[in-house]
Design a protein around this motif. Sequence first.
Motif, PDB file in Angstrom:
ATOM      1  N   ARG A 187      16.464  11.023   1.013  1.00  0.00           N
ATOM      2  CA  ARG A 187      15.272  10.416   1.573  1.00  0.00           C
ATOM      3  C   ARG A 187      14.132  10.391   0.558  1.00  0.00           C
ATOM      4  O   ARG A 187      13.831  11.386  -0.075  1.00  0.00           O
ATOM      5  CB  ARG A 187      14.837  11.193   2.818  1.00  0.00           C
ATOM      6  N   ILE A 188      13.527   9.219   0.434  1.00  0.00           N
ATOM      7  CA  ILE A 188      12.301   9.079  -0.357  1.00  0.00           C
ATOM      8  C   ILE A 188      11.181   8.741   0.598  1.00  0.00           C
ATOM      9  O   ILE A 188      11.287   7.788   1.367  1.00  0.00           O
ATOM     10  CB  ILE A 188      12.444   7.995  -1.443  1.00  0.00           C
ATOM     11  N   TYR A 189      10.100   9.498   0.535  1.00  0.00           N
ATOM     12  CA  TYR A 189       9.000   9.333   1.465  1.00  0.00           C
ATOM     13  C   TYR A 189       7.881   8.486   0.853  1.00  0.00           C
ATOM     14  O   TYR A 189       7.785   8.334  -0.355  1.00  0.00           O
ATOM     15  CB  TYR A 189       8.457  10.694   1.882  1.00  0.00           C
ATOM     16  N   SER A 190       7.057   7.981   1.722  1.00  0.00           N
ATOM     17  CA  SER A 190       6.006   7.069   1.280  1.00  0.00           C
ATOM     18  C   SER A 190       5.027   7.733   0.315  1.00  0.00           C
ATOM     19  O   SER A 190       4.376   7.059  -0.477  1.00  0.00           O
ATOM     20  CB  SER A 190       5.247   6.497   2.478  1.00  0.00           C
ATOM     21  N   SER A 191       4.916   9.032   0.362  1.00  0.00           N
ATOM     22  CA  SER A 191       3.997   9.742  -0.529  1.00  0.00           C
ATOM     23  C   SER A 191       4.585   9.987  -1.923  1.00  0.00           C
ATOM     24  O   SER A 191       3.877  10.420  -2.832  1.00  0.00           O
ATOM     25  CB  SER A 191       3.615  11.090   0.088  1.00  0.00           C
ATOM     26  N   HIS A 192       5.853   9.692  -2.093  1.00  0.00           N
ATOM     27  CA  HIS A 192       6.510   9.957  -3.371  1.00  0.00           C
ATOM     28  C   HIS A 192       6.196   8.874  -4.394  1.00  0.00           C
ATOM     29  O   HIS A 192       5.824   7.741  -4.053  1.00  0.00           O
ATOM     30  CB  HIS A 192       8.014  10.061  -3.177  1.00  0.00           C
ATOM     31  N   PHE A 193       6.372   9.251  -5.649  1.00  0.00           N
ATOM     32  CA  PHE A 193       6.107   8.358  -6.773  1.00  0.00           C
ATOM     33  C   PHE A 193       7.353   8.310  -7.642  1.00  0.00           C
ATOM     34  O   PHE A 193       7.875   9.356  -8.032  1.00  0.00           O
ATOM     35  CB  PHE A 193       4.914   8.892  -7.575  1.00  0.00           C
ATOM     36  N   MET A 194       7.832   7.120  -7.903  1.00  0.00           N
ATOM     37  CA  MET A 194       9.030   6.941  -8.706  1.00  0.00           C
ATOM     38  C   MET A 194       8.632   6.477 -10.103  1.00  0.00           C
ATOM     39  O   MET A 194       7.804   5.573 -10.253  1.00  0.00           O
ATOM     40  CB  MET A 194       9.956   5.908  -8.065  1.00  0.00           C
ATOM     41  N   GLY A 195       9.229   7.074 -11.102  1.00  0.00           N
ATOM     42  CA  GLY A 195       8.854   6.738 -12.466  1.00  0.00           C
ATOM     43  C   GLY A 195      10.032   6.404 -13.352  1.00  0.00           C
ATOM     44  O   GLY A 195      11.161   6.825 -13.087  1.00  0.00           O
ATOM     45  N   TRP A 196       9.760   5.635 -14.376  1.00  0.00           N
ATOM     46  CA  TRP A 196      10.705   5.394 -15.471  1.00  0.00           C
ATOM     47  C   TRP A 196      10.105   6.001 -16.739  1.00  0.00           C
ATOM     48  O   TRP A 196       8.933   5.747 -17.062  1.00  0.00           O
ATOM     49  CB  TRP A 196      10.943   3.898 -15.684  1.00  0.00           C
ATOM     50  N   PHE A 197      10.901   6.801 -17.398  1.00  0.00           N
ATOM     51  CA  PHE A 197      10.514   7.398 -18.670  1.00  0.00           C
ATOM     52  C   PHE A 197      11.534   6.974 -19.723  1.00  0.00           C
ATOM     53  O   PHE A 197      12.623   6.512 -19.398  1.00  0.00           O
ATOM     54  CB  PHE A 197      10.509   8.930 -18.576  1.00  0.00           C
ATOM     55  N   ARG A 198      11.175   7.176 -20.980  1.00  0.00           N
ATOM     56  CA  ARG A 198      12.147   6.941 -22.053  1.00  0.00           C
ATOM     57  C   ARG A 198      11.987   8.014 -23.113  1.00  0.00           C
ATOM     58  O   ARG A 198      10.920   8.615 -23.254  1.00  0.00           O
ATOM     59  CB  ARG A 198      11.984   5.555 -22.656  1.00  0.00           C
ATOM     60  N   GLN A 199      13.072   8.216 -23.839  1.00  0.00           N
ATOM     61  CA  GLN A 199      13.079   9.271 -24.839  1.00  0.00           C
ATOM     62  C   GLN A 199      13.946   8.874 -26.018  1.00  0.00           C
ATOM     63  O   GLN A 199      15.049   8.343 -25.845  1.00  0.00           O
ATOM     64  CB  GLN A 199      13.589  10.581 -24.231  1.00  0.00           C
ATOM     65  N   THR A 200      13.434   9.151 -27.207  1.00  0.00           N
ATOM     66  CA  THR A 200      14.187   8.968 -28.442  1.00  0.00           C
ATOM     67  C   THR A 200      14.376  10.334 -29.088  1.00  0.00           C
ATOM     68  O   THR A 200      13.611  11.268 -28.799  1.00  0.00           O
ATOM     69  CB  THR A 200      13.467   8.018 -29.400  1.00  0.00           C
ATOM     70  N   PRO A 201      15.368  10.478 -29.937  1.00  0.00           N
ATOM     71  CA  PRO A 201      15.653  11.789 -30.543  1.00  0.00           C
ATOM     72  C   PRO A 201      14.441  12.388 -31.237  1.00  0.00           C
ATOM     73  O   PRO A 201      13.756  11.719 -32.012  1.00  0.00           O
ATOM     74  CB  PRO A 201      16.764  11.467 -31.539  1.00  0.00           C
ATOM     75  N   GLY A 202      14.186  13.640 -30.946  1.00  0.00           N
ATOM     76  CA  GLY A 202      13.089  14.359 -31.577  1.00  0.00           C
ATOM     77  C   GLY A 202      11.723  14.111 -30.978  1.00  0.00           C
ATOM     78  O   GLY A 202      10.735  14.673 -31.450  1.00  0.00           O
ATOM     79  N   LYS A 203      11.668  13.274 -29.970  1.00  0.00           N
ATOM     80  CA  LYS A 203      10.380  12.974 -29.340  1.00  0.00           C
ATOM     81  C   LYS A 203      10.379  13.402 -27.889  1.00  0.00           C
ATOM     82  O   LYS A 203      11.429  13.536 -27.258  1.00  0.00           O
ATOM     83  CB  LYS A 203      10.076  11.482 -29.456  1.00  0.00           C
ATOM     84  N   GLU A 204       9.185  13.581 -27.362  1.00  0.00           N
ATOM     85  CA  GLU A 204       9.058  13.935 -25.956  1.00  0.00           C
ATOM     86  C   GLU A 204       9.335  12.716 -25.083  1.00  0.00           C
ATOM     87  O   GLU A 204       9.178  11.566 -25.510  1.00  0.00           O
ATOM     88  CB  GLU A 204       7.643  14.458 -25.674  1.00  0.00           C
TER      89      GLU A 204
END
Length: 123
Positions: free
Chosen positions: A27-44
């Motif tokens: 279940r995902i609720y209306s108060s939730h926030f969905m995100g997309w992140f990305r990462q490359t080697p050696g980086k946050e």
Amino acid sequence: QVQLAESGGGLVQAGDSLRLSCAASGRIYSSHFMGWFRQTPGKEREFVSGIRWGTGGQYYADSVKGRFTISRDTAKNTVDLQMSSLKPEDTAVYYCSRNRNGYATTSREFDDWGQGTQVTVSS
């Protein structure tokens, strides 16, 4: 807890488009926030885009604004990231995530993560 599964990554050329999809089980609720992140080697891991589950409000990193579009389908429990005009610097592993406490842009604030999908953009 929500299980997240990304799909749609691949190898494309600069200027091409690609659509990533994230399927959520649980279940995902209306108060939730969905995100997309990305990462490359050696980086946050860096924030790319996010969407409020309830209102659909969208947020983007400056580096992708105008090129990427995030959307969600509350009936299917999916979050998509449409990526256009891709650049070699967009190459990364892309992760889908959920924050139960709402809007956020730092990875440590997110509770659940998918396994990631590789996006490679050749010049």
